[in-house]
Write an enzyme that holds these catalytic residues in place. Structure first.
Site, PDB file in Angstrom:
ATOM      1  N   HIS A 196      -8.801   8.750 -11.871  1.00  0.00           N
ATOM      2  CA  HIS A 196      -8.865  10.186 -11.594  1.00  0.00           C
ATOM      3  C   HIS A 196     -10.249  10.607 -11.124  1.00  0.00           C
ATOM      4  CE1 HIS A 196      -5.039  11.383 -13.844  1.00  0.00           C
ATOM      5  NE2 HIS A 196      -4.889  11.481 -12.549  1.00  0.00           N
ATOM      6  N   CYS A 492      -3.335  -3.837   6.014  1.00  0.00           N
ATOM      7  CA  CYS A 492      -2.944  -2.461   5.684  1.00  0.00           C
ATOM      8  C   CYS A 492      -3.338  -2.080   4.266  1.00  0.00           C
ATOM      9  CB  CYS A 492      -1.445  -2.259   5.898  1.00  0.00           C
ATOM     10  SG  CYS A 492      -0.437  -3.299   4.838  1.00  0.00           S
TER      11      CYS A 492
HETATM   12  C1  PEP Z   1      -1.397  -3.795  -0.675  1.00  0.00           C
HETATM   13  O1  PEP Z   1      -0.987  -4.389  -1.667  1.00  0.00           O
HETATM   14  O2  PEP Z   1      -2.525  -3.973  -0.171  1.00  0.00           O
HETATM   15  C2  PEP Z   1      -0.536  -2.797  -0.003  1.00  0.00           C
HETATM   16  C3  PEP Z   1      -0.866  -2.276   1.153  1.00  0.00           C
HETATM   17  O3  PEP Z   1       0.578  -2.416  -0.665  1.00  0.00           O
HETATM   18  P1  PEP Z   1       0.570  -1.403  -1.932  1.00  0.00           P
HETATM   19  O4  PEP Z   1      -0.827  -0.910  -2.101  1.00  0.00           O
HETATM   20  O5  PEP Z   1       1.536  -0.341  -1.601  1.00  0.00           O
HETATM   21  O6  PEP Z   1       1.030  -2.302  -3.019  1.00  0.00           O
END
Ligand code: PEP
Ligand code: MG
Length: 561
Positions: A196, A492
């Site tokens: 948080h 990502c």
């Molecule tokens: C990750 O694990 O880096 C990812 C993009 O998926 P999430 O954060 O939704 O698990």
């Protein structure tokens, strides 16, 4: 901790996990010691227990009302956090647990503590997001104890001059009430990037570093320089160091504001800059950034509150909203990543001792029709599009999983890929890429599983840092597999939101970077300011290091920063 931090002349540099970018220099302030309300365990006579219970309920209700009032006056994430804390103070489970203790003779304060310990243990065992809420619960309990004792409400004192607030961890209710004119930045020795403290610092635009080793040894009143992007704290910085860091930050901020895409290095090497979204509203808002498309649509986040599986038509409508926001661009949808910290009720998760290592992601959607129904809905939503619709599966660990997923996706006219977020998938990236058209590296989970460290644990944030060389080496390996097979490899996870790391990833050979909308211009501008050769040098340099701080320093040096 080194003596140099405590001595009052020597400069020292501490590192933590970057949470909110920005550079500030100011003296430090620390929350005063929490008022220690003496809690007696003297048994209460049976005849007094009803009034003791009434006093406890009154105190809890007062705290709930006070926090609820502040929630109503706040907005955004701060309002949500305060409302959640108010709900905790009024939680029937917690109130009943304390009432049980009072009924057997415990005084109200001791009963509140016992109930809090009970739920704190439970949350800690559950791990993930629940474990992060232990700080909230203990804060609510402290407020109730103060109320019972007629003591002032605990909290962060208002500094008398602009300062940087240092703390072990901050109670969410304290963070939400900070005055950004007096608190210029935040650093904590605990807390992860999703705590948080970090969320609210982000909302308030306060530069923030969490999980800083050695922070607790910096005395209040010490001058420090905090660099939120580098995760660095310089204790007693020289005037030149402050001027240099401030100027560098201003240049980077101006560069980011001026960057309009598309993603490429200074010498024209293309790297797609994409955005991560979780619904249509987020995708439409992201259109205001120069992102070229969507690199990760976390579909499970649309359905966290659903009791039953959404119908194909309902699902198609949700997916259409995101596809419509980027009608002419690449959109990558991720199939439901149910489980662990994102349980979906309709996926009917079994009881598991280790949910993060259990039936999660693709493992829970294949045998119950969830995956096929979702792919049908995505195909319906994509049926009128001319731009490519890419679909990837989360938590893939074997080539066989990739193969069967790809067959289902291709049968519906969509482009198949998988996420690389399990070390096994990175190690066998070539074998996996034989079956799919692309992979996207989820560095959040890849770090969690590589380092065997819960990504939500505030105590393990240094281990789950995406700059951990072991994690980077798996990313490099995956990117190489993509280059060998001539297939795109994206990133990502949060790593793609770090401008410095984005240059390293590009040097590894990653072909796209997908990050939160707020990070897009910073990442794009950093790439545009460097050459592919420098990125490659930085990539090579980090692979020669053995810890995140050295990896960051090696990358900066290779990039001439
Ligand atoms: C990750 O694990 O880096 C990812 C993009 O998926 P999430 O954060 O939704 O698990
Ligand atoms: Mg993941």
């Amino acid at each position: 901790m080194s003596r140099s931090v405590q001595e009052n002349t020597v400069s020292a540099v501490l590192y933590g996990t970057p949470a909110v970018p920005g550079v500030v220099a100011a003296p430090t302030v620390r929350p005063g010691p929490r008022v220690h309300v003496a809690v007696t365990h003297e048994p209460i006579a049976e005849s007094d227990r009803a009034s003791e219970l009434a006093a406890f309920r009154r105190a809890a209700a007062t705290v709930a009302d006070r926090l609820g009032g502040r929630a109503a006056a706040a907005h955004g994430a701060a309002a949500e956090v305060l409302a959640a804390d108010a709900a905790m103070a009024a939680d029937p489970g917690w109130l009943d647990k304390a009432a049980e203790q009072i009924a057997v003779g415990l005084p109200a304060g001791a009963a509140a503590l016992a109930a809090t310990d009970h739920f704190a243990d439970l949350f800690t065992i559950l791990g993930g997001l629940m474990a992060e809420r232990v700080t909230d619960l203990r804060d609510v309990c402290d407020r109730v104890l103060a109320e019972l004792a007629g003591a002032p409400e605990p909290g962060v004192p208002v500094p008398d001059r602009p300062s940087i607030l240092l703390a072990t961890d901050l109670a969410p209710a304290d963070t939400a009430g900070l005055d950004p004119n007096l608190v210029l930045g935040l650093a904590t020795s605990l807390g992860g990037p999703t705590s948080h403290t970090a969320i609210i610092a982000r909302q308030l635009g306060l530069p923030c570093v969490v999980a800083v080793a050695g922070l607790d040894d910096i005395p209040a009143g010490t001058d420090i320089l905090l660099d939120g992007a580098a995760g660095r704290i310089t204790v007693r910085p020289s005037a030149e160091a402050v001027a240099l860091a401030t100027a560098e930050h201003r240049v980077a901020a101006d560069r980011a504001a001026a960057w309009t895409g598309p993603g490429a290095t200074a010498d024209g090497h293309r790297v797609e800059i994409l955005v991560n979204v979780q619904d249509g509203a987020g995708a439409r808002a992201a259109r205001h950034t120069p992102a070229e498309g969507v690199g990760l649509f976390r579909t499970e986040l649309c359905f966290l509150d659903r009791e039953f599986e959404p119908t194909p038509a309902e699902q198609a409508a949700v997916y259409t909203e995101v596809l419509d926001a980027y009608p002419d661009a690449k959109v990558v949808l991720r199939t439901l990543d149910a489980g662990s910290d994102k349980p979906l009720r309709f996926a009917e998760h079994p009881e598991e001792a280790n949910p993060a290592l259990g039936l999660r992601g693709i493992r829970i959607t294949t045998d119950n029709g969830l995956l096929e129904h979702q792919l049908d809905a995505i195909a319906t939503a994509a049926s009128t599009r001319t731009a490519p619709t890419w679909v990837m599966a989360p938590m893939v660990s074997t080539a066989a999983e990739a193969k069967s997923f790809a067959a289902l996706v291709r049968a519906r006219g969509l482009v198949p890929g998988v996420m690389v977020e399990v070390p096994a998938a990175a190690l066998l990236a070539e074998a996996i890429l034989e079956h799919v058209d692309f992979v996207s590296i989820g560095t959040n989970d890849l770090a969690q599983y590589t380092m065997a460290a819960d990504r939500m644990s505030p105590l393990l944030a240094t281990l789950t840092d995406p700059w951990q060389p072991a994690v980077l080496s798996l990313v490099a390996r995956t990117a190489t597999a993509g280059r060998v097979l001539g297939k795109p490899v994206g990133v990502c996870g949060e790593a793609a939101a770090d401008p410095l790391l984005a240059c390293v990833l590009t040097g590894f050979g990653v072909t796209s970077l997908s990050a939160a909308a707020s990070a897009v211009t910073g990442v794009g501008a950093a790439l545009a300011a460097t050459t592919l050769a420098d990125c490659r040098r930085a990539a090579e340099a980090v692979l020669g290091t053995t810890d995140p701080a050295d990896a960051r320093a090696a990358a900066r040096k290779a990039l001439g920063l």
